[in-house]
Scaffold this motif. Structure first.
Motif: not given
Length: 540
Positions: A46-56, A58-66, A78-86
């Motif tokens: 499970a920890a391996n799957y969670d680490s994949i989720k965390v990397r996903e 993090d990649s959204i967080r560091i993305s840049t845009g207008s 929000y969509s990444a966290f809605r079933t992961y962490n309240y």
């Protein structure tokens, strides 16, 4: 034999007791074993799957845009966290509301309000969820938003009904949830997952089993479901089997749902909770304990309040039963030890008895062997005695007939001369009767018959002396007196007086001969006669 029968009966009884002590859970669900193993391995990873989720994430967080793309970024987080962490999901829901207000966009505000309502329902905060959704009551919502709005209200009432789980309030909440779901179904595309899933859910809540099976079996047959969609479908479909008689199918579906939840890092889930409850009722405490702990960890990580309350109630039961099972296992281990000890003692006793019987058998074999050898020796002696008897009986009858003929002839000669008055001739006849010559003839006949019965006697007799003291008969067949003495001894005549009477010597002379012969022998005087008696007669 009675001991062996009792031993076998005791062994069977002890093995049967040991078999009865094996817990049922160890013999159950064998056909589901591969899925259990798969779920256990998935939990371990499970920890391996969670680490994949965390990397996903993090990649959204560091993305840049207008600045205008900021709402979309928050929505993705929000969509990444809605079933992961309240907490994280709620935080991003608040950021969505803030950004919608900043952009003064009604559509974005409605969307943000719906996302906040979803996360509140998922965490079990029903009052707050109603408050959040009440803002949208009466608003002119887009069809897609109306579907989500009514679905959230339906979910809220269904979850309250499950939480209350009584016959007083739950039916009313289920009815309200059904009406809101009817409204939501109007806005869903019939080809989409949501329409089929919520159509099946509504059928389950209304007790329409066949209709529900049609919806969910259709979804389970689809190959394009995401892990989260598969988990939702399987865990909801299992309700039909939990309340029916096919608990095995319910466990099968929950195992698949739990695996899909862990793979998709879904922490807000009911699959592991329901699976643990079923396994607890089936007394599979080992698996139930493992899965309820994982479910509790996920609920704590996610922050679902109502889920933690639900889990706490069953967790305490499972853990208390697990402790009881551990105690039972200890008692069983002691029982197994006692049984094993008793079996070892029984086997040891049997081995001792077998060894004792083997010693008795060996002793009996020795006795029988000794008796057999004695019998063989006796038979040999009897056979030898019969041969000697046959030989000397023949000699006796032949000798007697000759003597009888001589006596008869002598008698007739005497009678004739007495009748004729020729008394002077009687004296002549008496002088012609040579007893010494007859005695010599008797001994020669004895020697001849003896050597016929014991053809190797002289050879074995000579083996007891040095070459210069050995006897060589040459052409004559008569035995020397000293050899004749020991021939009589070989025939069983050991008394010196009898030997002296037969040979016409004094006892002193016989003793002198014996002593003289023994002194010349290469063996001791005590062994000499034993060696003589060991000489065998002719063999058939």
């Amino acid at each position: 034999m009675r001991f062996y029968r009792n031993f076998i009966c005791c062994s069977i009884a002890l093995c049967f007791i040991a078999l009865l002590c094996v817990p049922k859970s160890a013999r159950a669900q064998s056909h589901l074993r591969p899925l259990f193993d798969s779920l256990n391995q998935t939990i371990a990873a499970a920890a391996n799957y969670d680490s994949i989720k965390v990397r996903e994430i993090d990649s959204i967080r560091i993305s840049t845009g207008s600045q205008s793309a900021l709402f979309d970024k928050y929505l993705k987080l929000y969509s990444a966290f809605r079933t992961y962490n309240y907490d994280s999901a709620y935080s991003y829901a608040q950021l969505l509301l803030k950004e919608a207000r900043a952009e003064n966009n009604d559509s974005l505000y409605v969307l943000a309000q719906l996302k906040q309502g979803f996360i509140l329902v998922s965490s079990g905060m029903f009052k707050e969820a109603f408050d959040s959704l009440s803002v949208l009551q009466g608003a002119n919502l887009l069809p897609a938003f109306r579907a989500e709005y009514y679905t959230l209200l339906a979910r809220c009432y269904y979850d309250i009904a499950d939480f209350d789980n009584d016959k007083y309030h739950s039916p009313a909440y289920n009815a309200l949830g059904g009406r809101y779901l009817d409204s939501a179904m109007v806005y869903y595309d019939k080809a989409r997952f949501e329409y089929k899933y919520y159509g099946g859910l509504k059928a389950i809540r209304r007790g329409q089993k066949q209709k529900a099976l049609k919806f969910f079996n259709g979804l389970m047959a689809q190959k394009d479901l995401t892990p989260h969609q598969l988990a939702l479908t399987a865990s909801t479909l299992c309700d039909l089997y939990i309340h029916g008689k096919d608990k095995e199918e319910a466990i099968y579906l929950l195992l698949r749902a739990a695996i899909a939840d862990i793979v998709s890092s879904t922490k807000e889930t009911t699959a592991l909770f329901n699976l643990s409850t079923l396994l607890y009722k089936r007394n599979d405490i080992a698996h139930a304990s493992l899965y309820i702990k994982k479910a509790m960890n996920d609920a704590v990580f996610y922050g679902a309040k109502q889920r933690k309350v639900q889990l706490s109630s069953i967790l305490s039961l499972i853990e208390s039963q697990r402790v009881a099972n551990v105690e039972n296992q200890k008692r069983n281990a002691i029982l197994y030890g006692v049984i094993a000890t008793l079996l070892l003692l029984l086997f040891a006793g049997l081995i001792l008895i077998i060894l004792r019987q083997m010693r008795k058998l060996k002793k009996a074999e020795k006795t029988i062997s000794k008796a057999h050898l004695h019998l063989q020796d006796s038979n040999a002696r009897l056979e030898e005695a019969n041969k000697i008897k046959e030989g000397y009986l023949g000699y006796f009858f032949n000798g007697n007939s000759e003597v009888y003929a001589k006596v008869e002839k002598f008698k007739k000669s005497i009678e004739r001369r007495v009748r004729d008055g020729k008394f002077s001739e009687i004296a002549i006849l008496i002088n012609q009767f040579n007893l010494k010559e007859d005695k010599h003839e008797l001994l020669d006949n004895f020697d001849r018959i003896f050597l016929k019965l014991f053809p190797h006697f002289l050879e074995q007799y000579n083996a007891l002396f040095t070459p210069d003291c050995q006897i060589n008969l040459g052409e004559k067949a008569s035995l020397p007196t000293e050899v004749r003495i020991f021939a009589l001894i070989r025939l069983g005549i050991h008394d010196n007086e009898k030997i002296a009477s037969i040979l016409g010597y004094s006892v002193h002379t016989i003793n002198t001969y014996k002593t003289k012969v023994k002194n010349k022998s290469v063996v001791s005087n005590e062994q000499f006669e034993q060696k003589i008696m060991a000489i065998k007669s002719v063999q058939r």
